[in-house]
Design a protein around this motif. Sequence first.
Motif, PDB file in Angstrom:
ATOM      1  N   VAL A  30       0.852  -1.192   0.000  1.00 42.25           N
ATOM      2  CA  VAL A  30       0.000   0.000   0.000  1.00 42.25           C
ATOM      3  C   VAL A  30       0.887   1.241   0.000  1.00 42.25           C
ATOM      4  O   VAL A  30       1.999   1.235   0.524  1.00 42.25           O
ATOM      5  CB  VAL A  30      -0.952  -0.020   1.228  1.00 42.25           C
ATOM      6  CG1 VAL A  30      -0.185   0.043   2.522  1.00 42.25           C
ATOM      7  CG2 VAL A  30      -1.981   1.077   1.164  1.00 42.25           C
ATOM      8  N   ARG A  31       0.386   2.290  -0.625  1.00 38.20           N
ATOM      9  CA  ARG A  31       1.047   3.601  -0.586  1.00 38.20           C
ATOM     10  C   ARG A  31       0.113   4.528   0.164  1.00 38.20           C
ATOM     11  O   ARG A  31      -1.060   4.669  -0.197  1.00 38.20           O
ATOM     12  CB  ARG A  31       1.301   4.124  -1.997  1.00 38.20           C
ATOM     13  CG  ARG A  31       2.048   5.449  -1.997  1.00 38.20           C
ATOM     14  CD  ARG A  31       2.653   5.738  -3.371  1.00 38.20           C
ATOM     15  NE  ARG A  31       3.554   6.858  -3.267  1.00 38.20           N
ATOM     16  CZ  ARG A  31       3.217   8.115  -3.574  1.00 38.20           C
ATOM     17  NH1 ARG A  31       2.011   8.382  -4.034  1.00 38.20           N
ATOM     18  NH2 ARG A  31       4.097   9.082  -3.448  1.00 38.20           N
ATOM     19  N   VAL A  32       0.623   5.151   1.222  1.00 36.98           N
ATOM     20  CA  VAL A  32      -0.180   6.042   2.044  1.00 36.98           C
ATOM     21  C   VAL A  32       0.439   7.433   1.976  1.00 36.98           C
ATOM     22  O   VAL A  32       1.630   7.600   2.266  1.00 36.98           O
ATOM     23  CB  VAL A  32      -0.254   5.559   3.514  1.00 36.98           C
ATOM     24  CG1 VAL A  32      -1.159   6.470   4.327  1.00 36.98           C
ATOM     25  CG2 VAL A  32      -0.736   4.111   3.582  1.00 36.98           C
ATOM     26  N   VAL A  33      -0.370   8.414   1.580  1.00 41.52           N
ATOM     27  CA  VAL A  33       0.132   9.779   1.414  1.00 41.52           C
ATOM     28  C   VAL A  33      -0.707  10.768   2.225  1.00 41.52           C
ATOM     29  O   VAL A  33      -1.892  10.551   2.466  1.00 41.52           O
ATOM     30  CB  VAL A  33       0.157  10.201  -0.074  1.00 41.52           C
ATOM     31  CG1 VAL A  33       1.152   9.372  -0.859  1.00 41.52           C
ATOM     32  CG2 VAL A  33      -1.214  10.115  -0.700  1.00 41.52           C
ATOM     33  N   GLY A  48       4.818   0.368   0.765  1.00 39.27           N
ATOM     34  CA  GLY A  48       5.313  -0.999   0.802  1.00 39.27           C
ATOM     35  C   GLY A  48       4.316  -1.931   1.450  1.00 39.27           C
ATOM     36  O   GLY A  48       3.151  -1.599   1.613  1.00 39.27           O
ATOM     37  N   PRO A  49       4.774  -3.097   1.851  1.00 36.25           N
ATOM     38  CA  PRO A  49       3.889  -4.093   2.458  1.00 36.25           C
ATOM     39  C   PRO A  49       3.288  -3.574   3.765  1.00 36.25           C
ATOM     40  O   PRO A  49       3.956  -2.890   4.532  1.00 36.25           O
ATOM     41  CB  PRO A  49       4.807  -5.285   2.730  1.00 36.25           C
ATOM     42  CG  PRO A  49       6.022  -5.058   1.917  1.00 36.25           C
ATOM     43  CD  PRO A  49       6.144  -3.593   1.717  1.00 36.25           C
ATOM     44  N   ALA A  50       2.043  -3.905   3.978  1.00 34.87           N
ATOM     45  CA  ALA A  50       1.365  -3.506   5.208  1.00 34.87           C
ATOM     46  C   ALA A  50       0.266  -4.509   5.502  1.00 34.87           C
ATOM     47  O   ALA A  50      -0.222  -5.182   4.608  1.00 34.87           O
ATOM     48  CB  ALA A  50       0.777  -2.105   5.065  1.00 34.87           C
ATOM     49  N   SER A  51      -0.115  -4.592   6.751  1.00 32.71           N
ATOM     50  CA  SER A  51      -1.245  -5.445   7.105  1.00 32.71           C
ATOM     51  C   SER A  51      -2.152  -4.671   8.036  1.00 32.71           C
ATOM     52  O   SER A  51      -3.017  -3.948   7.596  1.00 32.71           O
ATOM     53  CB  SER A  51      -0.764  -6.755   7.718  1.00 32.71           C
ATOM     54  OG  SER A  51       0.043  -6.507   8.852  1.00 32.71           O
ATOM     55  N   ASP A  52      -1.920  -4.775   9.319  1.00 36.28           N
ATOM     56  CA  ASP A  52      -2.755  -4.112  10.306  1.00 36.28           C
ATOM     57  C   ASP A  52      -1.834  -3.298  11.198  1.00 36.28           C
ATOM     58  O   ASP A  52      -1.076  -3.862  11.973  1.00 36.28           O
ATOM     59  CB  ASP A  52      -3.510  -5.177  11.102  1.00 36.28           C
ATOM     60  CG  ASP A  52      -4.623  -4.604  11.947  1.00 36.28           C
ATOM     61  OD1 ASP A  52      -4.883  -3.396  11.863  1.00 36.28           O
ATOM     62  OD2 ASP A  52      -5.243  -5.388  12.688  1.00 36.28           O
ATOM     63  N   THR A  53      -1.862  -1.975  11.060  1.00 35.54           N
ATOM     64  CA  THR A  53      -0.931  -1.132  11.795  1.00 35.54           C
ATOM     65  C   THR A  53      -1.582   0.209  12.125  1.00 35.54           C
ATOM     66  O   THR A  53      -2.630   0.548  11.594  1.00 35.54           O
ATOM     67  CB  THR A  53       0.367  -0.922  10.978  1.00 35.54           C
ATOM     68  OG1 THR A  53       1.336  -0.284  11.794  1.00 35.54           O
ATOM     69  CG2 THR A  53       0.121  -0.098   9.730  1.00 35.54           C
ATOM     70  N   VAL A  69      -5.522  11.788   4.576  1.00 30.39           N
ATOM     71  CA  VAL A  69      -4.588  10.673   4.400  1.00 30.39           C
ATOM     72  C   VAL A  69      -5.271   9.714   3.440  1.00 30.39           C
ATOM     73  O   VAL A  69      -6.432   9.349   3.639  1.00 30.39           O
ATOM     74  CB  VAL A  69      -4.259   9.989   5.737  1.00 30.39           C
ATOM     75  CG1 VAL A  69      -3.482   8.708   5.509  1.00 30.39           C
ATOM     76  CG2 VAL A  69      -3.462  10.935   6.624  1.00 30.39           C
ATOM     77  N   ARG A  70      -4.557   9.352   2.386  1.00 32.11           N
ATOM     78  CA  ARG A  70      -5.116   8.460   1.361  1.00 32.11           C
ATOM     79  C   ARG A  70      -4.238   7.222   1.249  1.00 32.11           C
ATOM     80  O   ARG A  70      -3.023   7.328   1.087  1.00 32.11           O
ATOM     81  CB  ARG A  70      -5.197   9.179   0.024  1.00 32.11           C
ATOM     82  CG  ARG A  70      -5.822   8.340  -1.087  1.00 32.11           C
ATOM     83  CD  ARG A  70      -6.509   9.251  -2.083  1.00 32.11           C
ATOM     84  NE  ARG A  70      -7.067   8.528  -3.194  1.00 32.11           N
ATOM     85  CZ  ARG A  70      -8.277   7.978  -3.204  1.00 32.11           C
ATOM     86  NH1 ARG A  70      -9.033   8.064  -2.155  1.00 32.11           N
ATOM     87  NH2 ARG A  70      -8.726   7.352  -4.274  1.00 32.11           N
ATOM     88  N   ALA A  71      -4.870   6.057   1.338  1.00 26.99           N
ATOM     89  CA  ALA A  71      -4.185   4.777   1.191  1.00 26.99           C
ATOM     90  C   ALA A  71      -4.602   4.176  -0.141  1.00 26.99           C
ATOM     91  O   ALA A  71      -5.789   4.073  -0.434  1.00 26.99           O
ATOM     92  CB  ALA A  71      -4.550   3.845   2.332  1.00 26.99           C
ATOM     93  N   LEU A  72      -3.614   3.796  -0.952  1.00 20.97           N
ATOM     94  CA  LEU A  72      -3.877   3.228  -2.274  1.00 20.97           C
ATOM     95  C   LEU A  72      -3.185   1.876  -2.399  1.00 20.97           C
ATOM     96  O   LEU A  72      -2.012   1.753  -2.063  1.00 20.97           O
ATOM     97  CB  LEU A  72      -3.322   4.157  -3.351  1.00 20.97           C
ATOM     98  CG  LEU A  72      -3.848   5.581  -3.313  1.00 20.97           C
ATOM     99  CD1 LEU A  72      -2.742   6.563  -3.572  1.00 20.97           C
ATOM    100  CD2 LEU A  72      -4.938   5.728  -4.316  1.00 20.97           C
ATOM    101  N   SER A  73      -3.929   0.899  -2.892  1.00 21.42           N
ATOM    102  CA  SER A  73      -3.352  -0.412  -3.169  1.00 21.42           C
ATOM    103  C   SER A  73      -3.893  -0.887  -4.504  1.00 21.42           C
ATOM    104  O   SER A  73      -4.770  -0.254  -5.092  1.00 21.42           O
ATOM    105  CB  SER A  73      -3.710  -1.414  -2.064  1.00 21.42           C
ATOM    106  OG  SER A  73      -5.050  -1.833  -2.188  1.00 21.42           O
ATOM    107  N   ALA A  74      -3.404  -2.012  -4.968  1.00 23.03           N
ATOM    108  CA  ALA A  74      -3.888  -2.568  -6.235  1.00 23.03           C
ATOM    109  C   ALA A  74      -5.368  -2.958  -6.125  1.00 23.03           C
ATOM    110  O   ALA A  74      -6.069  -3.017  -7.126  1.00 23.03           O
ATOM    111  CB  ALA A  74      -3.051  -3.780  -6.625  1.00 23.03           C
ATOM    112  N   GLN A  75      -5.840  -3.187  -4.895  1.00 28.19           N
ATOM    113  CA  GLN A  75      -7.220  -3.605  -4.693  1.00 28.19           C
ATOM    114  C   GLN A  75      -8.194  -2.462  -4.426  1.00 28.19           C
ATOM    115  O   GLN A  75      -9.397  -2.664  -4.414  1.00 28.19           O
ATOM    116  CB  GLN A  75      -7.313  -4.588  -3.512  1.00 28.19           C
ATOM    117  CG  GLN A  75      -6.627  -5.908  -3.771  1.00 28.19           C
ATOM    118  CD  GLN A  75      -5.118  -5.849  -3.573  1.00 28.19           C
ATOM    119  OE1 GLN A  75      -4.611  -5.040  -2.814  1.00 28.19           O
ATOM    120  NE2 GLN A  75      -4.394  -6.685  -4.287  1.00 28.19           N
ATOM    121  N   GLY A  76      -7.703  -1.256  -4.163  1.00 30.75           N
ATOM    122  CA  GLY A  76      -8.625  -0.161  -3.888  1.00 30.75           C
ATOM    123  C   GLY A  76      -7.958   0.993  -3.169  1.00 30.75           C
ATOM    124  O   GLY A  76      -6.730   1.079  -3.099  1.00 30.75           O
TER     125      GLY A  76
END
Length: 86
Positions: A30-33, A48-53, A69-76
């Motif tokens: 995930v990329r979080v900006v 980078g890699p993330a799970s529950d944080t 704050v915006r989190a972007l991943s390949a899934q959404g």
Amino acid sequence: PAAGGVSLGAASPNPAGALTRIRLRADAAVRVVLLDARGREVRTLLDGPASDTTLDVDVRGLLAGVYAVRALSAQGASTVRFVVAR
């Protein structure tokens, strides 16, 4: 995570003076900006890699106002807004 594979919880505290915390749940990388009120990227919080944080977002040095704050991943994507108060 939400159906999109990534989710952000509410910012706490909100409004923030020095630091706000946001819970991140993600299934993969995930990329979080951090974005300002006009949608301009202020800084990258995670890439980078993330799970529950929990993300500790240092807001010292930012002008008072609304941020996101915006989190972007390949899934959404997921976005949460908060206020910086001085």
